[in-house]
Design a protein around this motif. Structure first.
Motif, PDB file in Angstrom:
ATOM      1  N   GLN A 127     -15.073  27.708   0.103  1.00 26.38           N
ATOM      2  CA  GLN A 127     -14.335  28.532  -0.578  1.00 26.38           C
ATOM      3  C   GLN A 127     -14.594  28.660  -2.336  1.00 26.38           C
ATOM      4  O   GLN A 127     -14.426  29.719  -2.969  1.00 26.38           O
ATOM      5  CB  GLN A 127     -12.874  28.039  -0.396  1.00 26.38           C
ATOM      6  CG  GLN A 127     -11.871  29.147  -0.665  1.00 26.38           C
ATOM      7  CD  GLN A 127     -10.551  28.764  -0.085  1.00 26.38           C
ATOM      8  OE1 GLN A 127     -10.144  27.466  -0.270  1.00 26.38           O
ATOM      9  NE2 GLN A 127      -9.599  29.559   0.527  1.00 26.38           N
TER      10      GLN A 127
ATOM     11  N   GLN B  99     -14.229  30.901   5.592  1.00 24.95           N
ATOM     12  CA  GLN B  99     -14.320  29.518   5.756  1.00 24.95           C
ATOM     13  C   GLN B  99     -14.163  29.127   7.161  1.00 24.95           C
ATOM     14  O   GLN B  99     -14.547  28.191   7.800  1.00 24.95           O
ATOM     15  CB  GLN B  99     -13.634  28.823   4.905  1.00 24.95           C
ATOM     16  CG  GLN B  99     -12.192  29.158   4.856  1.00 24.95           C
ATOM     17  CD  GLN B  99     -11.283  28.235   4.015  1.00 24.95           C
ATOM     18  OE1 GLN B  99     -11.465  27.180   3.570  1.00 24.95           O
ATOM     19  NE2 GLN B  99     -10.179  28.797   3.725  1.00 24.95           N
ATOM     20  N   SER B 100     -13.417  30.046   7.738  1.00 28.75           N
ATOM     21  CA  SER B 100     -12.913  29.943   9.228  1.00 28.75           C
ATOM     22  C   SER B 100     -14.334  30.034  10.126  1.00 28.75           C
ATOM     23  O   SER B 100     -14.227  29.888  11.234  1.00 28.75           O
ATOM     24  CB  SER B 100     -12.033  31.031   9.776  1.00 28.75           C
ATOM     25  OG  SER B 100     -12.585  32.384   9.519  1.00 28.75           O
TER      26      SER B 100
ATOM     27  N   GLN C 190     -12.684  19.763   6.262  1.00 28.62           N
ATOM     28  CA  GLN C 190     -11.981  20.314   5.230  1.00 28.62           C
ATOM     29  C   GLN C 190     -12.667  20.347   4.092  1.00 28.62           C
ATOM     30  O   GLN C 190     -12.449  21.224   3.187  1.00 28.62           O
ATOM     31  CB  GLN C 190     -10.626  19.783   5.452  1.00 28.62           C
ATOM     32  CG  GLN C 190      -9.756  19.915   6.505  1.00 28.62           C
ATOM     33  CD  GLN C 190      -8.496  19.361   6.326  1.00 28.62           C
ATOM     34  OE1 GLN C 190      -8.231  18.227   5.722  1.00 28.62           O
ATOM     35  NE2 GLN C 190      -7.375  19.811   7.143  1.00 28.62           N
TER      36      GLN C 190
ATOM     37  N   GLN D 233     -15.054  23.294   3.956  1.00 27.02           N
ATOM     38  CA  GLN D 233     -14.340  24.585   3.869  1.00 27.02           C
ATOM     39  C   GLN D 233     -13.802  24.730   2.340  1.00 27.02           C
ATOM     40  O   GLN D 233     -14.000  25.846   1.918  1.00 27.02           O
ATOM     41  CB  GLN D 233     -12.965  24.564   4.699  1.00 27.02           C
ATOM     42  CG  GLN D 233     -13.281  24.890   6.179  1.00 27.02           C
ATOM     43  CD  GLN D 233     -12.025  24.524   7.092  1.00 27.02           C
ATOM     44  OE1 GLN D 233     -11.262  23.935   6.839  1.00 27.02           O
ATOM     45  NE2 GLN D 233     -12.350  25.301   8.183  1.00 27.02           N
TER      46      GLN D 233
END
Length: 201
Positions: A109, A83-84, A102, A105
């Motif tokens: 995930q 996710q980074s 977010q 992300q």
């Protein structure tokens, strides 16, 4: 059955089955409840909309406004495992994001952690011992096949370069490149001397 409904049905069923098998994924799904994320696959110009409630609904057509939209090529999908990477992909123009990063992300995930536990599924039918033995056997066969494939590739490379001489070996290529560099240097020196002579004349 048309392709789009079939595709969304397969994705939806697979995701929900995997999520229900993992309590951690059920908790992650609960955090996304009420959110709508749309993924635009550029190559196919297709949009998949993921609607999160007690389960995941996958829609090919959605009339509302999603909370987050991701637009990307299919080849970029594996990079979303980390996710980074999302911020990096945006900077590299590989990913267009409209909405909450977010949320993107969290979605990334959830999707990347949806991995089937084949051994668990088989054990429901055969029992733990048989399932473990079967999965280990298949894994070892896969490793053996990969090793044999690497050996065959190495052997073929040697035959092509050493026996058939269809391609030069790596050392010859490196030597040739060095010779080309030396000739370029010599040519540059000759050109510099000629320019000096021309200036004197």
């Amino acid at each position: 059955m048309p392709f789009e409904p079939l595709m969304t049905a397969v994705i939806e069923t697979s995701l929900n089955t995997l999520i229900q098998d993992d309590p951690d994924l059920v908790r992650r799904l609960a955090r996304l409840k009420g959110q709508v994320i749309q993924v635009h696959l550029k190559e196919f110009d297709k949009r998949l909309t993921f609607v999160f409630s007690q389960q995941v609904d996958v829609l090919a057509h959605y009339e509302g406004t999603p909370d987050c939209t991701l637009s990307l090529n299919v080849s970029v999908l594996p990079e979303l495992k980390d996710q980074s990477n999302i911020t990096k992909l945006i900077k590299q123009d590989k990913l267009e994001l409209d909405g909450d990063i977010q949320l993107a992300q969290s979605f990334s995930q959830l999707i990347t952690q949806c991995k089937p536990d084949i051994e668990e599924w088989i054990s429901r039918v055969t029992g733990d011992v048989v399932a473990h033995t079967l999965v280990q056997g298949v894994t070892q066969i896969g490793q053996f096949a990969r090793t044999q494939l690497r050996h065959q590739q190495d052997y073929l490379a040697q035959v092509v370069t050493e026996e058939w001489r269809l391609a030069p070996p790596p050392l010859e290529v490196a030597h040739f490149c060095d010779q080309v560099d030396e000739i370029k240097s010599q040519a540059a020196r000759v050109e510099a001397k000629l320019n000096q002579l021309l200036e004197r004349v």
